[in-house]
Scaffold this active site. Structure first.
Site, PDB file in Angstrom:
ATOM      1  N   GLU A  73      -7.056   0.795  -7.666  1.00  0.00           N
ATOM      2  CA  GLU A  73      -8.461   0.441  -7.413  1.00  0.00           C
ATOM      3  C   GLU A  73      -8.612  -0.795  -6.547  1.00  0.00           C
ATOM      4  OE1 GLU A  73     -12.661  -0.359  -9.858  1.00  0.00           O
ATOM      5  OE2 GLU A  73     -10.855   0.223 -10.944  1.00  0.00           O
ATOM      6  N   SER A 127       0.863  -1.180   0.000  1.00  0.00           N
ATOM      7  CA  SER A 127       0.000   0.000   0.000  1.00  0.00           C
ATOM      8  C   SER A 127       0.894   1.223   0.000  1.00  0.00           C
ATOM      9  CB  SER A 127      -0.905   0.002   1.236  1.00  0.00           C
ATOM     10  OG  SER A 127      -0.119  -0.014   2.414  1.00  0.00           O
ATOM     11  N   PRO A 168      -2.125   2.644  -4.169  1.00  0.00           N
ATOM     12  CA  PRO A 168      -2.544   2.056  -2.887  1.00  0.00           C
ATOM     13  C   PRO A 168      -2.738   0.548  -2.904  1.00  0.00           C
ATOM     14  CG  PRO A 168      -4.387   3.158  -3.939  1.00  0.00           C
ATOM     15  CD  PRO A 168      -3.180   3.476  -4.767  1.00  0.00           C
ATOM     16  N   PHE A 169      -2.809  -0.072  -4.100  1.00  0.00           N
ATOM     17  CA  PHE A 169      -3.050  -1.519  -4.176  1.00  0.00           C
ATOM     18  C   PHE A 169      -2.052  -2.160  -5.135  1.00  0.00           C
ATOM     19  CE2 PHE A 169      -7.091   0.438  -2.981  1.00  0.00           C
ATOM     20  CZ  PHE A 169      -7.376  -0.253  -1.823  1.00  0.00           C
ATOM     21  N   PHE A 178      -0.891  -1.616   5.145  1.00  0.00           N
ATOM     22  CA  PHE A 178       0.063  -2.682   5.395  1.00  0.00           C
ATOM     23  C   PHE A 178       0.740  -3.122   4.097  1.00  0.00           C
ATOM     24  CE2 PHE A 178      -3.073  -3.122   8.787  1.00  0.00           C
ATOM     25  CZ  PHE A 178      -2.279  -3.302   9.916  1.00  0.00           C
ATOM     26  N   LYS A 223     -14.614   4.908 -12.076  1.00  0.00           N
ATOM     27  CA  LYS A 223     -15.133   5.177 -13.423  1.00  0.00           C
ATOM     28  C   LYS A 223     -15.187   6.688 -13.586  1.00  0.00           C
ATOM     29  CE  LYS A 223     -15.814   2.375 -15.724  1.00  0.00           C
ATOM     30  NZ  LYS A 223     -14.842   1.757 -16.669  1.00  0.00           N
ATOM     31  N   ASN A 242      -6.090   0.402   4.865  1.00  0.00           N
ATOM     32  CA  ASN A 242      -5.192  -0.173   3.858  1.00  0.00           C
ATOM     33  C   ASN A 242      -3.804   0.429   4.056  1.00  0.00           C
ATOM     34  OD1 ASN A 242      -4.212  -1.479   1.491  1.00  0.00           O
ATOM     35  ND2 ASN A 242      -4.548   0.395   0.342  1.00  0.00           N
TER      36      ASN A 242
END
Length: 456
Positions: free
Chosen positions: A262, A29, A244-245, A39, A278, A37
């Protein structure tokens, strides 16, 4: 049922040492990520693996190896519960406490729905590639603390502590392999010319105007040759994107590099969350122009309409496994800004009905509506007809299902696949009746503006 110890080395430091091992995975992240979020999770050396493609799974559990025709999400749940018995739901100190961690490719949707087979399978990355890990190294961005965790069954704490010490020693003595530096050996090449994209856009419009679909995601794929260390390429992408992901996965047949903005589906103590994207505008180095672009996106009726279609689609998907009356939309049309683009993001939450599992929730929503269109199955049929290649890992998901049933996954956009010294990257966007072809075509390049040039 976890034993743990504070570890002096961060996962980012150890990643370089482990990144050449098959089934090494690193979920990251961004440092300023949202409260739920924050970790990083590093794993390697799984106790079992599943590689599923073409309706057959290759399963390895310890020294045993076998094939299975069991539906993939059922097989995933069966094996997770077999390998991690006695796990309890409830509050956890760590997001991942041993369990399943891996990739669910877009084409895994073929195991759930009957879809046409018009595009050839030209990449070897599995439709599902999941490792089962009884340990993990976890870094908390808030506390700045690294923890090594080891899962254990009830009554086996002493053995788990011994294994934890062995794992700590193993991590400390790993030596960095000398690996050739990453570099592209060719220019990026798209599988669609602008003229070809325009023609496909016109065909999408015909479907939309006939009422066959309301929104269709149309993507193009870029390809280049490369040599050297894919982990270095991933670190370049992380530095440029701060997504972030993000995720790195080393598989036997390929390597996956994801800097996704996302979230797909998370499940924590029975609460579901999804955050579909979107709506997109490019960033500008001029602060005033950048703010104008964000404000324009926030108030754009077209982008709001696109976003709302996907929100409704996901509410319906989640509603199939949620407790009645619990599906809600706490945030609609929020702006989230990333290094390359501004995005319009909504948040949907619900409570999972007690008779369903994380795997059943993932299957109910797979693949994500934000990267297919609406209605989903018809949009996927049209994607198969119009795009030039199968999507493979792109628009699938990467994430984990912890031993206690908690889950978090991304949507694998801004994601690259490395196979046989070729690297592939995709970009697409949702097309609706009032979309303009020039803007939609340019949007695909805006989304890759911090990816393709970074690796050149």
């Amino acid at each position: 049922m976890i034993v743990s110890k504070t570890f002096s080395t961060s996962p980012a430091q150890l990643f370089e040492q482990l990144a050449q091992q098959n089934w090494c995975s690193f979920l990251q992240s961004a440092a300023d990520s949202h409260e739920n979020n924050h970790f990083d999770i590093l794993v390697a050396d799984p106790i079992a693996t599943i590689s599923y493609s073409e309706q057959t799974a290759d399963v390895t559990v310890g020294a045993d190896h076998y094939h299975s025709q069991q539906p993939p999400f059922e097989l995933l749940e069966t094996l997770r519960k077999q390998l991690f018995p006695d796990s309890q739901t409830g509050t956890s100190r760590f997001p991942f406490e041993g369990g399943a961690l891996g990739l669910w490719s877009y084409d895994l949707g073929r195991s759930l729905e009957v879809l046409p087979e018009q595009l050839s399978r030209d990449l070897n990355t599995p439709d599902m590639a999941v490792g089962f890990y009884d340990w993990a190294l976890i870094y908390d961005h808030h506390s700045k603390q690294t923890t090594l965790i080891q899962w254990h069954q009830v009554g086996e704490e002493a053995l788990a502590l011994e294994r934890l010490e062995q794992r700590a020693l193993w991590l400390n003595i790993q030596s960095t392999q000398e690996v050739e530096a990453f570099k592209l050996t060719s220019k990026w090449q798209s599988n669609m010319s602008q003229a070809s994209y325009t023609e496909k856009f016109k065909q999408v419009q015909e479907y939309l105007l006939s009422g066959d679909c309301y929104q269709i995601n149309l993507a193009q794929r870029f390809e280049a040759s490369y040599q050297g260390n894919e982990a270095e390429a991933y670190q370049r992408l992380i530095s440029a994107n701060q997504a972030p992901f993000s995720a790195f996965m080393r598989l036997p047949t390929s390597c996956i590099l994801s800097v996704s903005p996302e979230r797909f589906i998370s499940l924590k103590q029975g609460e579901i969350e999804t955050k579909p994207i979107k709506g997109t505008r490019p960033r500008s180095s001029d602060k005033q122009i950048d703010q104008q672009l964000a404000s324009e996106l926030l108030n754009a009726e077209k982008d709001q309409a696109e976003n709302l279609m996907i929100v409704d689609l996901l509410r319906n998907d989640i509603g199939r496994v949620a407790s009645p009356g619990t599906v809600e939309v706490p945030k609609l049309f929020a702006i989230e800004s990333f290094p390359a683009v501004h995005h319009l993001v909504s948040t949907i939450r619900a409570n999972l009905a007690p008779q369903y599992s994380a795997e059943q929730l993932l299957a109910a929503c797979f693949p994500g509506g934000s990267i297919t269109g609406a209605p989903k199955i018809r949009a996927m049929q049209i994607i198969e007809e119009l795009e030039e290649s199968r999507r493979s890992a792109y628009c699938g998901a990467i994430g984990y299902i912890s031993s206690n049933g908690d889950m978090d996954t991304n949507i694998t956009i801004r994601t690259l696949v490395c196979e046989d010294q070729k690297i592939y990257s995709w970009a697409g966007g949702g097309v609706v009746t009032d979309s303009k072809v020039e803007a939609e075509y340019q949007e695909t390049f805006d989304k890759l503006s911090r990816i393709l040039p970074v690796l050149e």
